[in-house]
Scaffold this motif. Sequence first.
Motif, PDB file in Angstrom:
ATOM      1  N   GLU A 160      35.478  42.556  46.628  1.00 38.48           N
ATOM      2  CA  GLU A 160      36.737  43.247  46.922  1.00 38.48           C
ATOM      3  C   GLU A 160      36.561  44.756  46.800  1.00 38.48           C
ATOM      4  O   GLU A 160      37.133  45.513  47.585  1.00 38.48           O
ATOM      5  CB  GLU A 160      37.832  42.744  45.978  1.00 38.48           C
ATOM      6  CG  GLU A 160      38.291  41.330  46.310  1.00 38.48           C
ATOM      7  CD  GLU A 160      39.075  40.666  45.200  1.00 38.48           C
ATOM      8  OE1 GLU A 160      39.587  39.562  45.421  1.00 38.48           O
ATOM      9  OE2 GLU A 160      39.168  41.254  44.089  1.00 38.48           O
ATOM     10  N   ALA A 185      39.077  36.551  59.189  1.00 40.48           N
ATOM     11  CA  ALA A 185      40.005  35.834  58.315  1.00 40.48           C
ATOM     12  C   ALA A 185      39.621  36.028  56.843  1.00 40.48           C
ATOM     13  O   ALA A 185      40.490  36.215  55.982  1.00 40.48           O
ATOM     14  CB  ALA A 185      40.018  34.347  58.665  1.00 40.48           C
ATOM     15  N   SER A 186      38.312  36.017  56.561  1.00 37.36           N
ATOM     16  CA  SER A 186      37.851  36.227  55.181  1.00 37.36           C
ATOM     17  C   SER A 186      38.159  37.648  54.726  1.00 37.36           C
ATOM     18  O   SER A 186      38.576  37.871  53.576  1.00 37.36           O
ATOM     19  CB  SER A 186      36.349  35.958  55.073  1.00 37.36           C
ATOM     20  OG  SER A 186      36.058  34.600  55.305  1.00 37.36           O
ATOM     21  N   GLU A 188      40.602  39.518  55.786  1.00 36.77           N
ATOM     22  CA  GLU A 188      42.049  39.593  55.566  1.00 36.77           C
ATOM     23  C   GLU A 188      42.428  38.988  54.218  1.00 36.77           C
ATOM     24  O   GLU A 188      43.313  39.509  53.517  1.00 36.77           O
ATOM     25  CB  GLU A 188      42.783  38.876  56.698  1.00 36.77           C
ATOM     26  CG  GLU A 188      42.698  39.616  58.039  1.00 36.77           C
ATOM     27  CD  GLU A 188      43.240  38.802  59.193  1.00 36.77           C
ATOM     28  OE1 GLU A 188      43.706  37.666  58.949  1.00 36.77           O
ATOM     29  OE2 GLU A 188      43.199  39.305  60.333  1.00 36.77           O
ATOM     30  N   LYS A 189      41.749  37.905  53.824  1.00 30.67           N
ATOM     31  CA  LYS A 189      42.022  37.296  52.521  1.00 30.67           C
ATOM     32  C   LYS A 189      41.624  38.237  51.389  1.00 30.67           C
ATOM     33  O   LYS A 189      42.343  38.369  50.390  1.00 30.67           O
ATOM     34  CB  LYS A 189      41.273  35.971  52.396  1.00 30.67           C
ATOM     35  CG  LYS A 189      41.839  34.852  53.266  1.00 30.67           C
ATOM     36  CD  LYS A 189      41.043  33.560  53.090  1.00 30.67           C
ATOM     37  CE  LYS A 189      41.610  32.456  53.984  1.00 30.67           C
ATOM     38  NZ  LYS A 189      40.822  31.195  53.865  1.00 30.67           N
ATOM     39  N   HIS A 190      40.483  38.904  51.537  1.00 29.56           N
ATOM     40  CA  HIS A 190      40.056  39.862  50.522  1.00 29.56           C
ATOM     41  C   HIS A 190      41.062  41.009  50.406  1.00 29.56           C
ATOM     42  O   HIS A 190      41.406  41.437  49.294  1.00 29.56           O
ATOM     43  CB  HIS A 190      38.681  40.427  50.867  1.00 29.56           C
ATOM     44  CG  HIS A 190      37.546  39.487  50.597  1.00 29.56           C
ATOM     45  ND1 HIS A 190      37.370  38.857  49.387  1.00 29.56           N
ATOM     46  CD2 HIS A 190      36.511  39.082  51.385  1.00 29.56           C
ATOM     47  CE1 HIS A 190      36.292  38.101  49.429  1.00 29.56           C
ATOM     48  NE2 HIS A 190      35.748  38.211  50.630  1.00 29.56           N
ATOM     49  N   THR A 192      44.243  41.003  51.222  1.00 27.74           N
ATOM     50  CA  THR A 192      45.475  40.496  50.596  1.00 27.74           C
ATOM     51  C   THR A 192      45.319  40.428  49.083  1.00 27.74           C
ATOM     52  O   THR A 192      46.219  40.819  48.326  1.00 27.74           O
ATOM     53  CB  THR A 192      45.817  39.097  51.146  1.00 27.74           C
ATOM     54  OG1 THR A 192      46.075  39.200  52.553  1.00 27.74           O
ATOM     55  CG2 THR A 192      47.055  38.532  50.454  1.00 27.74           C
ATOM     56  N   ALA A 193      44.148  39.950  48.635  1.00 26.06           N
ATOM     57  CA  ALA A 193      43.881  39.863  47.192  1.00 26.06           C
ATOM     58  C   ALA A 193      43.862  41.252  46.556  1.00 26.06           C
ATOM     59  O   ALA A 193      44.373  41.448  45.442  1.00 26.06           O
ATOM     60  CB  ALA A 193      42.560  39.145  46.946  1.00 26.06           C
TER      61      ALA A 193
END
Length: 233
Positions: A160, A185-186, A188-190, A192-193
């Motif tokens: 991150e 997609a990965s 975007e998840k990072h 968001t976190a």
Amino acid sequence: MRILICEDSVLLREGLVRLLEDAGHEVIAALPDTHGLTDAVVEKDPELCILDVRLPPTFTDEGIRAALEIRAAHPSLPLLVLSQYVEERYASDLIAAQSGSTQGGALGYLLKDRVADVAEFIESVRRIEAGATVLDPEVVAQLLTRRNRDERMLRLTERERTVLALIAEGKQNSTIAELLFLSEASVEKHITAIFQKLGLEPEDGNRRVLAALAHIESTGSTDAGHETQGGLR
């Protein structure tokens, strides 16, 4: 874009004029120092100001102070600051000035060595024109490697932190994915976190910029005012 340049080096100033005009931009003024800069901004109404950090007469912080004054008086005007070295205090001051408002104009902080790569420099100008915050990778690296005292940053994983550093450089999700060999997609998840761990909500405005600012501002300092004479060479 209509561009105003403030750079004391004749060679670099004229080189910037040629590069920018060849790329289709209009250079409406090219000043050797900050004398008359404020009036020129008002009278000529530029769409981007490019300033050197160190300008006459003392060659210390005239340029960065002028940039901060312009940002205060014309918050929506994009700025691109050029520096010979990585100067952490000046970079932090300018970047932190954006944190007071999510409506501030685009911002760039690049080492002068980047101008030698014409394609990269013109691309940086294009990204600033599009509203991005563009920070030199060397600047980001030095700011982010200093000891982090913000507990929020300790919540981030190493991955991150890497994603956040690339965000601070102005990289888009697709580029980050390519550089880290991840799917979008990965990425975007990072991201968001990262927002969640930094406590940034959707209503906070441009969370990408605020996240980068929070990270950089957290480098705070046992050696405030120290200027790292780093660079690419």
